[in-house]
Scaffold this motif. Structure first.
Motif, PDB file in Angstrom:
ATOM      1  N   LEU A 179      -6.344 -37.227   4.249  1.00  0.00           N
ATOM      2  CA  LEU A 179      -6.282 -37.403   2.807  1.00  0.00           C
ATOM      3  C   LEU A 179      -7.240 -38.510   2.379  1.00  0.00           C
ATOM      4  CD1 LEU A 179      -2.406 -37.258   2.332  1.00  0.00           C
ATOM      5  CD2 LEU A 179      -4.043 -35.368   2.259  1.00  0.00           C
ATOM      6  N   SER A 180      -7.558 -38.536   1.101  1.00  0.00           N
ATOM      7  CA  SER A 180      -8.484 -39.558   0.591  1.00  0.00           C
ATOM      8  C   SER A 180      -7.922 -40.962   0.756  1.00  0.00           C
ATOM      9  CB  SER A 180      -8.787 -39.298  -0.887  1.00  0.00           C
ATOM     10  OG  SER A 180      -7.592 -39.309  -1.653  1.00  0.00           O
ATOM     11  N   SER A 181      -6.601 -41.087   0.872  1.00  0.00           N
ATOM     12  CA  SER A 181      -5.967 -42.392   1.053  1.00  0.00           C
ATOM     13  C   SER A 181      -6.179 -42.942   2.460  1.00  0.00           C
ATOM     14  CB  SER A 181      -4.466 -42.281   0.784  1.00  0.00           C
ATOM     15  OG  SER A 181      -3.864 -41.393   1.715  1.00  0.00           O
ATOM     16  N   GLY A 182      -6.620 -42.078   3.389  1.00  0.00           N
ATOM     17  CA  GLY A 182      -6.755 -42.486   4.780  1.00  0.00           C
ATOM     18  C   GLY A 182      -5.624 -41.966   5.644  1.00  0.00           C
ATOM     19  N   ASP A 183      -4.554 -41.484   5.014  1.00  0.00           N
ATOM     20  CA  ASP A 183      -3.443 -40.890   5.751  1.00  0.00           C
ATOM     21  C   ASP A 183      -3.848 -39.517   6.282  1.00  0.00           C
ATOM     22  OD1 ASP A 183      -1.790 -43.059   5.131  1.00  0.00           O
ATOM     23  OD2 ASP A 183      -1.181 -42.159   3.240  1.00  0.00           O
ATOM     24  N   PHE A 184      -3.048 -39.022   7.214  1.00  0.00           N
ATOM     25  CA  PHE A 184      -3.254 -37.668   7.726  1.00  0.00           C
ATOM     26  C   PHE A 184      -1.974 -36.893   7.471  1.00  0.00           C
ATOM     27  CE2 PHE A 184      -3.480 -34.182  10.700  1.00  0.00           C
ATOM     28  CZ  PHE A 184      -4.829 -33.851  10.713  1.00  0.00           C
ATOM     29  N   ALA A 185      -2.085 -35.793   6.751  1.00  0.00           N
ATOM     30  CA  ALA A 185      -0.912 -35.008   6.382  1.00  0.00           C
ATOM     31  C   ALA A 185      -0.776 -33.783   7.271  1.00  0.00           C
ATOM     32  CB  ALA A 185      -1.010 -34.575   4.922  1.00  0.00           C
ATOM     33  N   VAL A 186       0.424 -33.533   7.732  1.00  0.00           N
ATOM     34  CA  VAL A 186       0.758 -32.304   8.449  1.00  0.00           C
ATOM     35  C   VAL A 186       1.701 -31.527   7.535  1.00  0.00           C
ATOM     36  CG1 VAL A 186       1.844 -31.299  10.483  1.00  0.00           C
ATOM     37  CG2 VAL A 186       0.531 -33.428  10.686  1.00  0.00           C
ATOM     38  N   TYR A 187       1.379 -30.271   7.249  1.00  0.00           N
ATOM     39  CA  TYR A 187       2.165 -29.518   6.278  1.00  0.00           C
ATOM     40  C   TYR A 187       2.456 -28.123   6.808  1.00  0.00           C
ATOM     41  CZ  TYR A 187      -2.693 -28.251   5.262  1.00  0.00           C
ATOM     42  OH  TYR A 187      -4.010 -27.876   5.382  1.00  0.00           O
ATOM     43  N   GLY A 188       3.484 -27.537   6.237  1.00  0.00           N
ATOM     44  CA  GLY A 188       3.876 -26.199   6.643  1.00  0.00           C
ATOM     45  C   GLY A 188       4.145 -25.305   5.447  1.00  0.00           C
ATOM     46  N   LEU A 189       3.763 -24.041   5.568  1.00  0.00           N
ATOM     47  CA  LEU A 189       4.044 -23.043   4.536  1.00  0.00           C
ATOM     48  C   LEU A 189       5.094 -22.088   5.103  1.00  0.00           C
ATOM     49  CD1 LEU A 189       3.301 -21.713   1.788  1.00  0.00           C
ATOM     50  CD2 LEU A 189       1.627 -20.345   3.038  1.00  0.00           C
ATOM     51  N   TYR A 190       6.306 -22.145   4.524  1.00  0.00           N
ATOM     52  CA  TYR A 190       7.411 -21.346   5.047  1.00  0.00           C
ATOM     53  C   TYR A 190       7.581 -20.029   4.276  1.00  0.00           C
ATOM     54  CZ  TYR A 190       8.922 -25.408   7.755  1.00  0.00           C
ATOM     55  OH  TYR A 190       8.981 -26.447   8.636  1.00  0.00           O
TER      56      TYR A 190
END
Length: 241
Positions: A179-190
């Motif tokens: 992400l632009s914030s520097g975080d790394f997002a892990v996401y799921g589409l259920y």
């Protein structure tokens, strides 16, 4: 809000060389950010869409207002250039602390990406997302159905989710991104729930129609101006602005 946002967009477009007209029409103060770069900024400039608009040719070189930038479902901004300072080298003693901080932040981003990519691989490999998150001392959240303009989830994650193509076998899909914030997002589409246009109230339909007409008009006008620029020789004296 949508009416006010439309007025802001129209006034900024009709009076493209100043924000004063829009500010007076909407009784809003013109606010000034601190200096920021193409890649980094604080406050409102932390949003990459704001930086991209600020460094566009129309705003940076042309001295024009940007188009209305939708930051969240209820947050719209128009930016205009107040000051621009060319990039320049600073003395090492002056930037030593900034360099240390930048290196620390970069190391943290790298670590977050490594952990996130490991998590994505394990989940795609068949492990339970919540269990993997718990082992990594993280929390797996399930916000439920998320609309395209939903503000309860990071907009970058929402955008990424809407780019996913649901699997034919209806199995959950998982991925991750920085992400632009520097975080790394892990996401799921259920699951995917199709929107029902018939359920939208009349006010929302009118607002969406007006927004589409405005966007089409602005896009057509910009294409016309760009075509004119390509067909003639234009010399800009930015040092005189």
């Amino acid at each position: 809000f949508y009416t006010q946002a439309e007025t802001l967009s129209n006034m900024a477009f009709e009076h493209a060389d100043t924000l004063t007209a829009a500010a007076q029409q909407l009784h809003l103060p013109i606010q000034t950010s601190g200096l920021f770069t193409r890649d980094n900024g604080a406050g409102i400039a932390a949003d990459p869409k704001v930086r991209q608009a600020a460094f566009s040719d129309d705003v940076l070189s042309g001295g024009k207002n940007s188009e209305a930038i939708e930051l969240t479902q209820d947050h719209v901004v128009v930016v205009h250039l107040k000051d621009h300072k060319p990039a320049a080298l600073r003395p090492l003693d002056e930037v030593r602390g900034d360099i240390r901080q930048a290196l620390s932040i970069e190391a943290a981003k790298t670590k977050a990406r490594e952990i996130g990519e490991v998590m994505v691989r394990r989940i795609k490999g068949g492990e339970d997302a919540a269990a993997v998150a718990a082992q990594l001392k993280l929390k797996w959240e399930r916000p439920g159905f998320v609309a395209r303009q939903d503000s309860k989830v990071n907009p970058q994650i929402v955008e990424a989710l809407f780019r996913l193509v649901p699997a034919a076998d209806a199995k959950p899909m998982f991925d991750g991104q920085a992400l632009s914030s520097g975080d790394f997002a892990v996401y799921g589409l259920y699951a995917v729930k199709e929107g029902d246009p018939a359920s939208a109230d009349e006010k929302t339909v009118r607002s969406l129609k007006s927004s589409l007409v405005r966007d089409l008009g602005q896009g057509t006008f910009k294409a016309y101006v760009d075509a004119l620029r390509e067909s003639m020789k234009i010399t800009g004296y930015t040092d005189k602005l």
